[in-house]
Design a protein around this motif. Sequence first.
Motif, short mmCIF file in Angstrom:
data_model
loop_
_atom_site.label_atom_id
_atom_site.label_comp_id
_atom_site.label_asym_id
_atom_site.label_seq_id
_atom_site.Cartn_x
_atom_site.Cartn_y
_atom_site.Cartn_z
N TYR A 571 30.74 46.07 36.25
CA TYR A 571 30.85 46.73 37.55
C TYR A 571 31.46 45.77 38.58
CZ TYR A 571 29.12 48.45 42.09
OH TYR A 571 29.01 48.84 43.40
N GLN A 572 30.99 44.53 38.58
CA GLN A 572 31.52 43.56 39.53
C GLN A 572 33.03 43.38 39.36
OE1 GLN A 572 30.00 42.22 42.03
NE2 GLN A 572 27.94 42.93 41.56
N ALA A 573 33.48 43.39 38.13
CA ALA A 573 34.92 43.27 37.89
C ALA A 573 35.66 44.52 38.35
CB ALA A 573 35.17 43.02 36.41
N ALA A 574 35.04 45.68 38.15
CA ALA A 574 35.69 46.94 38.49
C ALA A 574 35.84 47.14 39.99
CB ALA A 574 34.91 48.11 37.88
N ILE A 575 34.87 46.63 40.76
CA ILE A 575 34.88 46.91 42.20
C ILE A 575 35.61 45.83 43.01
CG2 ILE A 575 32.84 48.37 42.23
CD1 ILE A 575 32.54 44.76 43.34
N GLU A 576 36.07 44.80 42.37
CA GLU A 576 36.70 43.70 43.11
C GLU A 576 37.88 44.18 43.95
OE1 GLU A 576 38.63 39.24 42.38
OE2 GLU A 576 37.99 40.47 40.68
N ALA A 577 38.68 45.08 43.39
CA ALA A 577 39.85 45.56 44.12
C ALA A 577 39.45 46.37 45.35
CB ALA A 577 40.72 46.42 43.20
N LEU A 578 38.36 47.13 45.24
CA LEU A 578 37.90 47.92 46.38
C LEU A 578 37.34 47.01 47.47
CD1 LEU A 578 37.69 50.89 47.26
CD2 LEU A 578 35.31 50.86 46.48
N VAL A 579 36.62 45.98 47.07
CA VAL A 579 36.11 45.00 48.03
C VAL A 579 37.27 44.37 48.80
CG1 VAL A 579 34.95 42.77 48.30
CG2 VAL A 579 34.00 44.50 46.77
N ASN A 580 38.29 43.96 48.07
CA ASN A 580 39.44 43.32 48.71
C ASN A 580 40.20 44.30 49.59
OD1 ASN A 580 38.83 40.92 47.39
ND2 ASN A 580 40.20 41.35 45.66
N GLN A 581 40.28 45.56 49.15
CA GLN A 581 40.99 46.56 49.94
C GLN A 581 40.35 46.71 51.31
OE1 GLN A 581 41.31 51.30 49.47
NE2 GLN A 581 42.21 50.21 47.74
#
Length: 702
Positions: A571-581
Amino acid sequence: MFKNTIIRLFTNKIIRICQRDVWGSSMLGASTLMLAVLLSATVACAQTAAEDGVDVNIKPGDDFFAYANGGWLKNTQIPAGKQRWTVGNEITERTRAQVNKLLEDAAAEPKDSTARKVADFREAYANEAAIEAKGIAPIKPLLDRIDRVRDKAALTRLLGSSMRADVDPTNVGVYNSSQLLGLAVQASIHGEKTYVAFLLQGGLGLPDREHYLSAEPRMQALRTQYQQYIGRMLTLAGVDRAASVSKRAEAVMALETAIAQSHATREVSAEDHNADNLWTRADFARQAPGMDWSAFFAAAQLGKSQTFVAWQPGAVKGAAALVSSQPLQAWKDYLRFHVVHARADVLPKNFAEQALAMRAAAGGQSQPAPRAQRALDATQSFMSEALGRMYVERHFPAEHKARVQAITASIIAAFGQRLETVTWMSPNSRMVAQAKLKALYFGIGYPNKWQDYSDLVVDPADAAGNLERVTNRNYRRALAHLGQPIDQTEWALAPQQPGAILMFNQNAYNFAAALLQVPRFDPGASDAVNYGAIGAIVGHELSHTVDTLGAEYEANGNMRRWWTAEDVSQYQAAIEALVNQYSGYQPFADLAVNGKVTLSENLADLGGLAVAFDVYRSTLGSRINDKDYVRQQDRQFFISFARSWRSKMSDEGLRKYIATDNHAPESYRIATVRNIDAWYDAFDVLPGHRLYLEPKARVRIW
């Protein structure tokens, strides 16, 4: 039938709007050509009507929020004294007007009808002349009872009999009672089959412990003001003037400060694991000595109950110790003061004005609310469900509920399908998530069963008596729940309160009727509009049932973290892009959105929008192949999504919001459309537009 009716009304509206333009160009002679022109103009006008209010001077791909809400942003002013104004504020104001009109009309209902009781409650609360005429007679029996207390045994019995069911630790989050200890009877956190008794801290006149213990100069000044206020209220209550009122007020303040020292902080009180503090009757005697707990519980009508959740154990221990250690006179003055303080608004003006000024100072308000407003607020609080039934009968008919239920059911089914394709969640975890969705109660509008108010006496000329009778009735209802099977469909929210609540320990969601108003839900609008608004909101809430919040609870309400370590890692890997966005949104040179703090809500927004779009597209049926029609409907969907979260903030308000809230500002929440491929086609968003993302950069998590 209902859906067809909406389509027919919508089409008629379009034709009327466009009729003059169509027939004004009717030099065309052939009937077939005329029909073609009519149909073409109708489709064009349908799009125009749905998109009325957009700002055509803004490119959707640069700022979709400002584009979709352009007209509203231009015409809306933030009210004086506020830093932001949102669709939630609009709905709240509209609901307040609706409720006021309901109460005005209810005054003409038959005597002893529930509606009339609600109207009479407000009338009594607003009737200052009747309140003045009664003087302190309504509280005289309570004061006399305190006078008769001669020892600590009698004090204990009085404390027990004064307990109220005015706390709610597991649903709404009310952790402090008006009494020394407060009672809640509700579902606990381990999948229990029956309702559990909770004891919570209370007994403070100021908002919480920090007001007594903080070294801040403002708090110190407030404490001085509060102690003086205690003295004035004791004097108004008629305490013996031969003794120094100031000394007695000082003793009451010292007692309250000692109570506050035993209280848990807000942060500690908000922990669900407080429900693990399950005490037997023997535990109370052993862990909280100083008070005869058997006498206390007997007086509280809890003599047969053998176990309780001590939500804040330190406060329970502190209360018992203080009963033993503090002088009886201080306790009696404390109780006299709280009798007056709690009921001051339904006592003569000299009581009410003192209390209003003190509460305004403690709450940081510039001035108290007027009597009419206070009467309405009290009615909302004390007669909430009766008023809610009146509200839905006029403003949320059964056909509206049925339509939202259909939307909700389709979103739940589609969300379950999406879960099956989630690669970062393990198969076992997906099974738990699916079980939660299957068992979820998603209440729409109002409860399935209503309270019976036939046992309640409401006197239009007795505000204080009405408060006492409603409070006692609520306590009896709480007692009647003890040991009964948990009803997942029981509501924790009144229908006329424009809000929603997700109760993990019951796997249940309440979505109040008042919130289901334009632009969140429009019974006269297309499926595209409603799936873009309420559909996306439903999807948002479903995300929370299985995300990092919902991962703490199973389908039966048992608190157990069912995500595995591998789930968390992926999950942490999957959401990294959304966090950065979201961390890339920077409205000020020195301040940006915190993508980690707002992650759970951003993920829910994205997941809700995506699943709602899936379901909306399925409603198009055979017209899915009509590219012009699909484009028109897609635009409606996304614009409706943006309008369901419209807001306007001052720069100061925006800074404060980013610093203190776990949601991103609405303008950035809406920007999640950039992760949906169809949005690009619907609004011709191209490389070079500020919101444009390369396809591989568009985030997909659910």
